[in-house]
Every structure is written in C-alpha cells, then in structure tokens.
Design a protein around this motif. Structure first.
Motif, PDB file in Angstrom:
ATOM      1  N   THR A  13     -21.517 -14.904 -61.892  1.00 53.23           N
ATOM      2  CA  THR A  13     -20.745 -15.745 -60.976  1.00 53.23           C
ATOM      3  C   THR A  13     -20.874 -15.259 -59.546  1.00 53.23           C
ATOM      4  OG1 THR A  13     -19.124 -16.325 -62.680  1.00 53.23           O
ATOM      5  CG2 THR A  13     -18.438 -16.596 -60.398  1.00 53.23           C
ATOM      6  N   PHE A  14     -20.679 -13.974 -59.332  1.00 56.80           N
ATOM      7  CA  PHE A  14     -20.722 -13.444 -57.967  1.00 56.80           C
ATOM      8  C   PHE A  14     -22.156 -13.280 -57.457  1.00 56.80           C
ATOM      9  CE2 PHE A  14     -16.290 -12.958 -58.441  1.00 56.80           C
ATOM     10  CZ  PHE A  14     -15.779 -12.896 -57.153  1.00 56.80           C
ATOM     11  N   PHE A  15     -23.114 -13.169 -58.369  1.00 57.47           N
ATOM     12  CA  PHE A  15     -24.506 -13.190 -57.917  1.00 57.47           C
ATOM     13  C   PHE A  15     -24.834 -14.568 -57.344  1.00 57.47           C
ATOM     14  CE2 PHE A  15     -28.999 -14.165 -58.621  1.00 57.47           C
ATOM     15  CZ  PHE A  15     -29.587 -13.151 -57.882  1.00 57.47           C
ATOM     16  N   PHE A  16     -24.382 -15.606 -58.025  1.00 59.82           N
ATOM     17  CA  PHE A  16     -24.616 -16.962 -57.531  1.00 59.82           C
ATOM     18  C   PHE A  16     -23.931 -17.165 -56.178  1.00 59.82           C
ATOM     19  CE2 PHE A  16     -23.220 -21.403 -57.149  1.00 59.82           C
ATOM     20  CZ  PHE A  16     -24.453 -22.046 -57.196  1.00 59.82           C
ATOM     21  N   VAL A  17     -22.707 -16.658 -56.038  1.00 60.62           N
ATOM     22  CA  VAL A  17     -21.984 -16.766 -54.768  1.00 60.62           C
ATOM     23  C   VAL A  17     -22.750 -16.045 -53.664  1.00 60.62           C
ATOM     24  CG1 VAL A  17     -19.899 -16.047 -53.533  1.00 60.62           C
ATOM     25  CG2 VAL A  17     -19.710 -17.058 -55.820  1.00 60.62           C
ATOM     26  N   SER A  18     -23.273 -14.860 -53.960  1.00 63.47           N
ATOM     27  CA  SER A  18     -23.970 -14.064 -52.947  1.00 63.47           C
ATOM     28  C   SER A  18     -25.304 -14.683 -52.545  1.00 63.47           C
ATOM     29  CB  SER A  18     -24.195 -12.636 -53.457  1.00 63.47           C
ATOM     30  OG  SER A  18     -22.973 -11.953 -53.621  1.00 63.47           O
ATOM     31  N   ILE A  19     -26.059 -15.175 -53.513  1.00 61.79           N
ATOM     32  CA  ILE A  19     -27.408 -15.658 -53.231  1.00 61.79           C
ATOM     33  C   ILE A  19     -27.398 -17.031 -52.565  1.00 61.79           C
ATOM     34  CG2 ILE A  19     -27.865 -16.929 -55.371  1.00 61.79           C
ATOM     35  CD1 ILE A  19     -30.260 -14.440 -53.622  1.00 61.79           C
ATOM     36  N   THR A  20     -26.268 -17.748 -52.651  1.00 56.79           N
ATOM     37  CA  THR A  20     -26.169 -19.056 -52.006  1.00 56.79           C
ATOM     38  C   THR A  20     -26.326 -18.904 -50.497  1.00 56.79           C
ATOM     39  OG1 THR A  20     -24.662 -19.842 -53.714  1.00 56.79           O
ATOM     40  CG2 THR A  20     -24.709 -21.082 -51.663  1.00 56.79           C
ATOM     41  N   PRO A  21     -27.180 -19.716 -49.861  1.00 58.45           N
ATOM     42  CA  PRO A  21     -27.350 -19.596 -48.402  1.00 58.45           C
ATOM     43  C   PRO A  21     -26.029 -19.731 -47.663  1.00 58.45           C
ATOM     44  CG  PRO A  21     -29.025 -21.029 -49.342  1.00 58.45           C
ATOM     45  CD  PRO A  21     -28.026 -20.746 -50.445  1.00 58.45           C
ATOM     46  N   GLY A  22     -25.807 -18.845 -46.738  1.00 57.81           N
ATOM     47  CA  GLY A  22     -24.586 -18.855 -45.942  1.00 57.81           C
ATOM     48  C   GLY A  22     -24.810 -18.037 -44.689  1.00 57.81           C
ATOM     49  N   MET A  23     -23.726 -17.732 -43.992  1.00 63.95           N
ATOM     50  CA  MET A  23     -23.853 -17.049 -42.711  1.00 63.95           C
ATOM     51  C   MET A  23     -24.474 -15.669 -42.845  1.00 63.95           C
ATOM     52  SD  MET A  23     -20.447 -18.115 -40.607  1.00 63.95           S
ATOM     53  CE  MET A  23     -19.415 -17.141 -41.669  1.00 63.95           C
ATOM     54  N   CYS A  24     -24.014 -14.891 -43.817  1.00 62.11           N
ATOM     55  CA  CYS A  24     -24.506 -13.517 -43.942  1.00 62.11           C
ATOM     56  C   CYS A  24     -25.970 -13.492 -44.359  1.00 62.11           C
ATOM     57  CB  CYS A  24     -23.650 -12.752 -44.948  1.00 62.11           C
ATOM     58  SG  CYS A  24     -21.940 -12.488 -44.386  1.00 62.11           S
ATOM     59  N   LEU A 160     -23.008  -4.300 -54.264  1.00 62.37           N
ATOM     60  CA  LEU A 160     -24.385  -4.142 -54.728  1.00 62.37           C
ATOM     61  C   LEU A 160     -25.104  -5.487 -54.770  1.00 62.37           C
ATOM     62  CD1 LEU A 160     -26.642  -2.383 -55.883  1.00 62.37           C
ATOM     63  CD2 LEU A 160     -25.633  -2.713 -58.166  1.00 62.37           C
ATOM     64  N   LEU A 161     -24.424  -6.519 -55.258  1.00 64.95           N
ATOM     65  CA  LEU A 161     -25.024  -7.856 -55.301  1.00 64.95           C
ATOM     66  C   LEU A 161     -25.323  -8.366 -53.896  1.00 64.95           C
ATOM     67  CD1 LEU A 161     -22.852  -9.555 -58.091  1.00 64.95           C
ATOM     68  CD2 LEU A 161     -25.231  -8.787 -58.275  1.00 64.95           C
ATOM     69  N   GLU A 162     -24.407  -8.109 -52.954  1.00 70.58           N
ATOM     70  CA  GLU A 162     -24.636  -8.504 -51.566  1.00 70.58           C
ATOM     71  C   GLU A 162     -25.877  -7.825 -51.007  1.00 70.58           C
ATOM     72  OE1 GLU A 162     -22.881 -10.445 -48.996  1.00 70.58           O
ATOM     73  OE2 GLU A 162     -22.260 -11.447 -50.838  1.00 70.58           O
ATOM     74  N   LEU A 163     -26.026  -6.526 -51.289  1.00 67.44           N
ATOM     75  CA  LEU A 163     -27.171  -5.775 -50.778  1.00 67.44           C
ATOM     76  C   LEU A 163     -28.485  -6.334 -51.332  1.00 67.44           C
ATOM     77  CD1 LEU A 163     -28.418  -3.418 -49.225  1.00 67.44           C
ATOM     78  CD2 LEU A 163     -27.978  -1.971 -51.231  1.00 67.44           C
ATOM     79  N   VAL A 164     -28.510  -6.597 -52.627  1.00 68.09           N
ATOM     80  CA  VAL A 164     -29.727  -7.127 -53.254  1.00 68.09           C
ATOM     81  C   VAL A 164     -30.110  -8.472 -52.635  1.00 68.09           C
ATOM     82  CG1 VAL A 164     -30.668  -8.075 -55.401  1.00 68.09           C
ATOM     83  CG2 VAL A 164     -29.418  -5.905 -55.440  1.00 68.09           C
ATOM     84  N   CYS A 165     -29.121  -9.347 -52.456  1.00 68.49           N
ATOM     85  CA  CYS A 165     -29.394 -10.679 -51.913  1.00 68.49           C
ATOM     86  C   CYS A 165     -29.824 -10.610 -50.450  1.00 68.49           C
ATOM     87  CB  CYS A 165     -28.169 -11.571 -52.073  1.00 68.49           C
ATOM     88  SG  CYS A 165     -27.762 -11.934 -53.800  1.00 68.49           S
ATOM     89  N   MET A 166     -29.172  -9.758 -49.655  1.00 68.19           N
ATOM     90  CA  MET A 166     -29.552  -9.639 -48.247  1.00 68.19           C
ATOM     91  C   MET A 166     -30.945  -9.047 -48.093  1.00 68.19           C
ATOM     92  SD  MET A 166     -26.171  -8.659 -46.000  1.00 68.19           S
ATOM     93  CE  MET A 166     -25.718  -7.235 -46.991  1.00 68.19           C
ATOM     94  N   LEU A 167     -31.303  -8.099 -48.955  1.00 64.11           N
ATOM     95  CA  LEU A 167     -32.649  -7.536 -48.915  1.00 64.11           C
ATOM     96  C   LEU A 167     -33.683  -8.615 -49.215  1.00 64.11           C
ATOM     97  CD1 LEU A 167     -32.182  -4.064 -50.645  1.00 64.11           C
ATOM     98  CD2 LEU A 167     -32.889  -4.475 -48.278  1.00 64.11           C
ATOM     99  N   ALA A 168     -33.363  -9.500 -50.152  1.00 65.43           N
ATOM    100  CA  ALA A 168     -34.286 -10.587 -50.485  1.00 65.43           C
ATOM    101  C   ALA A 168     -34.465 -11.519 -49.289  1.00 65.43           C
ATOM    102  CB  ALA A 168     -33.763 -11.373 -51.697  1.00 65.43           C
ATOM    103  N   TYR A 169     -33.371 -11.877 -48.627  1.00 63.52           N
ATOM    104  CA  TYR A 169     -33.456 -12.770 -47.468  1.00 63.52           C
ATOM    105  C   TYR A 169     -34.163 -12.079 -46.303  1.00 63.52           C
ATOM    106  CZ  TYR A 169     -30.583 -16.686 -49.080  1.00 63.52           C
ATOM    107  OH  TYR A 169     -30.122 -17.797 -49.736  1.00 63.52           O
ATOM    108  N   ALA A 170     -33.828 -10.810 -46.056  1.00 59.85           N
ATOM    109  CA  ALA A 170     -34.444 -10.093 -44.940  1.00 59.85           C
ATOM    110  C   ALA A 170     -35.933  -9.896 -45.162  1.00 59.85           C
ATOM    111  CB  ALA A 170     -33.753  -8.739 -44.739  1.00 59.85           C
ATOM    112  N   SER A 171     -36.344  -9.645 -46.402  1.00 62.81           N
ATOM    113  CA  SER A 171     -37.760  -9.483 -46.703  1.00 62.81           C
ATOM    114  C   SER A 171     -38.522 -10.779 -46.473  1.00 62.81           C
ATOM    115  CB  SER A 171     -37.946  -9.016 -48.147  1.00 62.81           C
ATOM    116  OG  SER A 171     -37.334  -7.757 -48.355  1.00 62.81           O
TER     117      SER A 171
END
Length: 207
Positions: A13-24, A160-171
């Motif tokens: 659930t929270f992985f889906f919330v984190s990976i969804t495109p948004g401001m962060c 941790l989920l936030e970090l993984v998702c942000m690394l994916a977007y930043a990469s």
C-alpha cells in the motif's frame, strides 16, 4: 512488535503511495537532471525526515490541529510553493545554484543545507503526504500492541520506501541529463528542469 497480517498489506500500500508521481518524486527527478543522483541524496535526507515527521504527527493526532486551523497549513503551503517557484524561475534562466552550468567556468556549488531544507519543506507542506498518512497510517496500528515500537517500525519502512522511489526517479532524471548533454542542449535542459520545479511550486501552493 507488529501485526504481520497488517504488515503484509502495509508494504504494498505505501509503496504504491510513494511511487505515485507527486511533488517529492518530481523534485527528485528534477534534481537528478540538474545536479545528479549523488548530490540529490541531500534533498532526499530532508524529504525523508519530513515524511517521517508528517507520518508521526498523523498518528499522534497533531494533524487535527492543522485541520482545525487550516490557515496555518495554507500559509506554510504558499511559503513553500513560493520558494520552489523562485528556484524554478532561476533554473529557467540558467541562473542560481540549481541550474546546470553552460560552461565549466560557470560551475556552482549547491549547498547541502539548501538541498536538505528544500526536501524537508516539500515533504512537510505536501498535501498528498498529509492526506495519505492521515487516512492510511492509523488503520495499520494494532491497538493490542504497544504503540511506539510498531510506529517506529512502520516509519522505518515508510522512509525506506520513499528512498527507493526517489532514487528511481532521480536516476531517471540523471539518464535524461546525460542524453540532453550529449546533444549540447544544456539551456533546454535547464528550462525543462525549471518548468518541472515551477510546476511543483504551483502545485504546492494551490492544492
């Protein structure tokens, strides 16, 4: 320490919330474009601290104060939005510390503290973050178990989920940077990144 049945639902659930495109995530991609993944990590540390704070306040009920006095939240949103809008305009003009230098002589040093504060402000003033944490996090707290151990565990997973998702977007942003750099289109790249940042600032202010 935690309810494993709830945890099995909590993680996806929270992985889906984190990976969804948004401001962060947009901010992570924009900085990945402009300054690279390594320096973007400083923004990520601030963002993760902000997300953890929002999640903690959502569970402990302080969020109710913001709902009771929405003008405080509105003022914070507008302040954060104006800050990001200013950065976006600077990037559009190929100026400021966030813009990619057009020549090696124009290289600027971006403050780590600036990046940290930028990530923290974006996370704390993010309406999506507040809405999701207020709505989704409390139901995953098992009332039969001690609150703080399970809250600490769930917050660690969220961060941790936030970090993984942000690394994916930043990469992804870094890959775009290299692609455009090979085409000698640094000015266009700054305008793309600046437009994304302006969009984040407007989104933050009006939502």
């Amino acid at each position: 320490m935690v309810n494993l049945a709830l945890l099995s639902v909590f993680v996806p659930t929270f992985f889906f919330v984190s990976i969804t495109p948004g401001m962060c995530m947009t901010l992570a991609m924009t900085l990945g474009i402009t300054i690279g993944v390594k320096r973007t990590l400083w923004m990520m540390w601030g963002e993760m601290l902000g997300v953890a704070l929002v999640a903690l306040l959502a569970v402990l009920g302080v969020a109710a104060v913001l709902l009771t006095y929405p003008q405080l939240f509105v003022a914070f949103k507008w302040g954060g939005g104006a800050y990001l809008l200013f950065i976006g305009i600077q990037m559009w003009r190929s100026r400021g510390s966030m813009a990619i230098p057009e020549t090696s002589a124009d290289v600027r040093v971006t403050s780590r503290g600036q990046l940290f504060v930028q990530g923290f402000v974006t996370a704390v003033a993010n309406p999506k973050g507040w809405a999701f944490h207020i709505a989704l996090l409390p139901p995953f707290i098992d009332q039969s178990l001690p609150l703080f151990p399970q809250l600490a565990f769930l917050l660690a997973i969220i961060v941790l989920l936030e970090l993984v998702c942000m690394l994916a977007y930043a990469s992804g942003g870094k890959a775009m940077r290299y692609f455009l750099a090979q085409a000698a289109n640094v000015r266009v790249l700054n305008r793309i990144a600046g437009s994304l940042m302006i969009g984040v600032g407007i989104w933050l202010a009006v939502l």
